[in-house]
Design a protein around this motif. Sequence first.
Motif, PDB file in Angstrom:
ATOM      1  N   LEU A 183      38.212  38.867  50.224  1.00  0.00           N
ATOM      2  CA  LEU A 183      38.177  39.753  51.389  1.00  0.00           C
ATOM      3  C   LEU A 183      39.088  39.228  52.491  1.00  0.00           C
ATOM      4  N   ALA A 184      39.112  37.922  52.678  1.00  0.00           N
ATOM      5  CA  ALA A 184      39.967  37.329  53.710  1.00  0.00           C
ATOM      6  C   ALA A 184      41.438  37.572  53.416  1.00  0.00           C
ATOM      7  N   VAL A 185      41.845  37.410  52.151  1.00  0.00           N
ATOM      8  CA  VAL A 185      43.264  37.595  51.837  1.00  0.00           C
ATOM      9  C   VAL A 185      43.626  39.077  51.803  1.00  0.00           C
ATOM     10  N   LEU A 186      42.691  39.945  51.428  1.00  0.00           N
ATOM     11  CA  LEU A 186      42.982  41.379  51.426  1.00  0.00           C
ATOM     12  C   LEU A 186      43.266  41.899  52.828  1.00  0.00           C
ATOM     13  N   GLN A 187      42.617  41.300  53.817  1.00  0.00           N
ATOM     14  CA  GLN A 187      42.821  41.739  55.189  1.00  0.00           C
ATOM     15  C   GLN A 187      44.176  41.305  55.742  1.00  0.00           C
ATOM     16  N   THR A 188      44.884  40.439  55.013  1.00  0.00           N
ATOM     17  CA  THR A 188      46.229  40.023  55.449  1.00  0.00           C
ATOM     18  C   THR A 188      47.333  40.867  54.816  1.00  0.00           C
ATOM     19  N   VAL A 189      46.994  41.729  53.858  1.00  0.00           N
ATOM     20  CA  VAL A 189      48.006  42.574  53.222  1.00  0.00           C
ATOM     21  C   VAL A 189      48.418  43.664  54.212  1.00  0.00           C
ATOM     22  N   ASN A 210      50.179  47.525  41.918  1.00  0.00           N
ATOM     23  CA  ASN A 210      51.542  47.235  42.377  1.00  0.00           C
ATOM     24  C   ASN A 210      51.625  46.659  43.782  1.00  0.00           C
ATOM     25  N   VAL A 211      50.564  46.791  44.558  1.00  0.00           N
ATOM     26  CA  VAL A 211      50.581  46.270  45.924  1.00  0.00           C
ATOM     27  C   VAL A 211      49.552  45.147  46.099  1.00  0.00           C
ATOM     28  N   THR A 212      48.293  45.446  45.775  1.00  0.00           N
ATOM     29  CA  THR A 212      47.225  44.487  46.036  1.00  0.00           C
ATOM     30  C   THR A 212      47.354  43.235  45.180  1.00  0.00           C
ATOM     31  N   LEU A 213      47.467  43.410  43.874  1.00  0.00           N
ATOM     32  CA  LEU A 213      47.499  42.244  42.989  1.00  0.00           C
ATOM     33  C   LEU A 213      48.674  41.308  43.263  1.00  0.00           C
ATOM     34  N   PRO A 214      49.914  41.815  43.424  1.00  0.00           N
ATOM     35  CA  PRO A 214      51.002  40.871  43.753  1.00  0.00           C
ATOM     36  C   PRO A 214      50.787  40.149  45.074  1.00  0.00           C
ATOM     37  N   ALA A 215      50.175  40.847  46.042  1.00  0.00           N
ATOM     38  CA  ALA A 215      49.986  40.238  47.363  1.00  0.00           C
ATOM     39  C   ALA A 215      48.940  39.122  47.336  1.00  0.00           C
ATOM     40  N   ILE A 216      47.936  39.268  46.479  1.00  0.00           N
ATOM     41  CA  ILE A 216      46.860  38.272  46.445  1.00  0.00           C
ATOM     42  C   ILE A 216      46.993  37.334  45.246  1.00  0.00           C
ATOM     43  N   ALA A 217      48.125  37.343  44.552  1.00  0.00           N
ATOM     44  CA  ALA A 217      48.295  36.546  43.330  1.00  0.00           C
ATOM     45  C   ALA A 217      48.012  35.060  43.546  1.00  0.00           C
ATOM     46  N   PRO A 218      48.530  34.416  44.613  1.00  0.00           N
ATOM     47  CA  PRO A 218      48.218  32.984  44.797  1.00  0.00           C
ATOM     48  C   PRO A 218      46.722  32.729  44.975  1.00  0.00           C
ATOM     49  N   THR A 219      46.053  33.594  45.730  1.00  0.00           N
ATOM     50  CA  THR A 219      44.608  33.436  45.922  1.00  0.00           C
ATOM     51  C   THR A 219      43.855  33.694  44.628  1.00  0.00           C
ATOM     52  N   LEU A 220      44.311  34.661  43.855  1.00  0.00           N
ATOM     53  CA  LEU A 220      43.697  34.944  42.562  1.00  0.00           C
ATOM     54  C   LEU A 220      43.800  33.729  41.644  1.00  0.00           C
ATOM     55  N   LEU A 221      44.944  33.059  41.674  1.00  0.00           N
ATOM     56  CA  LEU A 221      45.119  31.848  40.884  1.00  0.00           C
ATOM     57  C   LEU A 221      44.173  30.752  41.355  1.00  0.00           C
ATOM     58  N   LEU A 222      44.063  30.582  42.665  1.00  0.00           N
ATOM     59  CA  LEU A 222      43.171  29.560  43.222  1.00  0.00           C
ATOM     60  C   LEU A 222      41.727  29.810  42.798  1.00  0.00           C
ATOM     61  N   VAL A 223      41.274  31.047  42.941  1.00  0.00           N
ATOM     62  CA  VAL A 223      39.885  31.380  42.585  1.00  0.00           C
ATOM     63  C   VAL A 223      39.652  31.189  41.094  1.00  0.00           C
ATOM     64  N   SER A 224      40.634  31.535  40.269  1.00  0.00           N
ATOM     65  CA  SER A 224      40.467  31.366  38.823  1.00  0.00           C
ATOM     66  C   SER A 224      40.377  29.891  38.454  1.00  0.00           C
ATOM     67  N   ILE A 225      41.172  29.040  39.096  1.00  0.00           N
ATOM     68  CA  ILE A 225      41.110  27.601  38.816  1.00  0.00           C
ATOM     69  C   ILE A 225      39.755  27.036  39.238  1.00  0.00           C
ATOM     70  N   ILE A 226      39.295  27.427  40.429  1.00  0.00           N
ATOM     71  CA  ILE A 226      37.991  26.958  40.901  1.00  0.00           C
ATOM     72  C   ILE A 226      36.874  27.441  39.983  1.00  0.00           C
ATOM     73  N   SER A 227      36.970  28.695  39.549  1.00  0.00           N
ATOM     74  CA  SER A 227      35.922  29.271  38.694  1.00  0.00           C
ATOM     75  C   SER A 227      35.882  28.583  37.336  1.00  0.00           C
TER      76      SER A 227
END
Length: 300
Positions: A183-189, A210-227
């Motif tokens: 939610l925090a990173v989505l609000q920065t898009v 095409n917009v949301t996923l590329p914009a949050i890709a680094p955060t998605l990677l971080l969350v996946s590593i933590i998970s």
Amino acid sequence: MSAGRISRRERAAWGFVAPSLIAIAVFFVVPVLSAMLLSLTDFDIYALADLGNLRFVGLQNYERLLTNPLFWGAMKNTVVFSVLGVPLAIGMSLGAAVILNARTVKWRPFWRVVFFAPFVTTLVATAVLWNYLLHTKYGVINWAITSLGLPAVDWLGDPRTSIPAILLFVVWKIFGYNMLIFLAVLQTVPDDLYEAARIDGAGPWARFVNVTLPAIAPTLLLVSIISVAGFFQLFAEPYVMTQGGPAQSTVTVLYFMYEEGFKWWNLGSASAVAFILFMCIFAVTMIQLAVSRRLGGEHT
């Protein structure tokens, strides 16, 4: 003078980071090196009483583990938890974050608190509560099932349902934490990107891909590593809810390590389990980073 200023700045910088580096050395590096050395010995309860009984055994602990079917069963259970749990946890938390990020959602702070509350609640207390919810005779879930005319399910007593039951609890527990990050990173898009995509005729799904996923890709990677790291280190949930049963169907690698170290007092073997687990998490993390870089290169 210039070199002197740079030198003073460097000294000041080292002075600021020194406390953190010392803490990392004392509480991480030293214990890790000690555990690595311990894994090369037969340290057990006899050595704990008298260090004269301690022997160097080299890689024997690792060899025994790799031929132990109980260890491979724990590894299989851990992989199952991770393969099923990581996509489910990330998908649900990302979906909820996208919904809460919509302008039409009311009481957004309230929902953030509600969804985040399980994460900050004591794990043992919530696990005991879920034990009651999943109880075969008196649980609310089975009450609802039997009200529909269906037979009750022994959620935690059947090997076929024990992993899904614990998995559901774990996803519920960490759901709010991942959701707040997304939610925090989505609000920065920037809204301009969505507006441009909308003008081009992109629908909600196309805008998300095409917009949301590329914009949050680094955060998605971080969350996946933590998970992934979190699911590989699953311990308290099966320990409290099933004690590794039924028929060892919920014994994870960390649970196996606990039993080796503190039930059978094979601390050398338990340290070897810890290093094997570390190497597995490290390998999976490297794979995630490599896939992320490759996908990022294809999109650029």
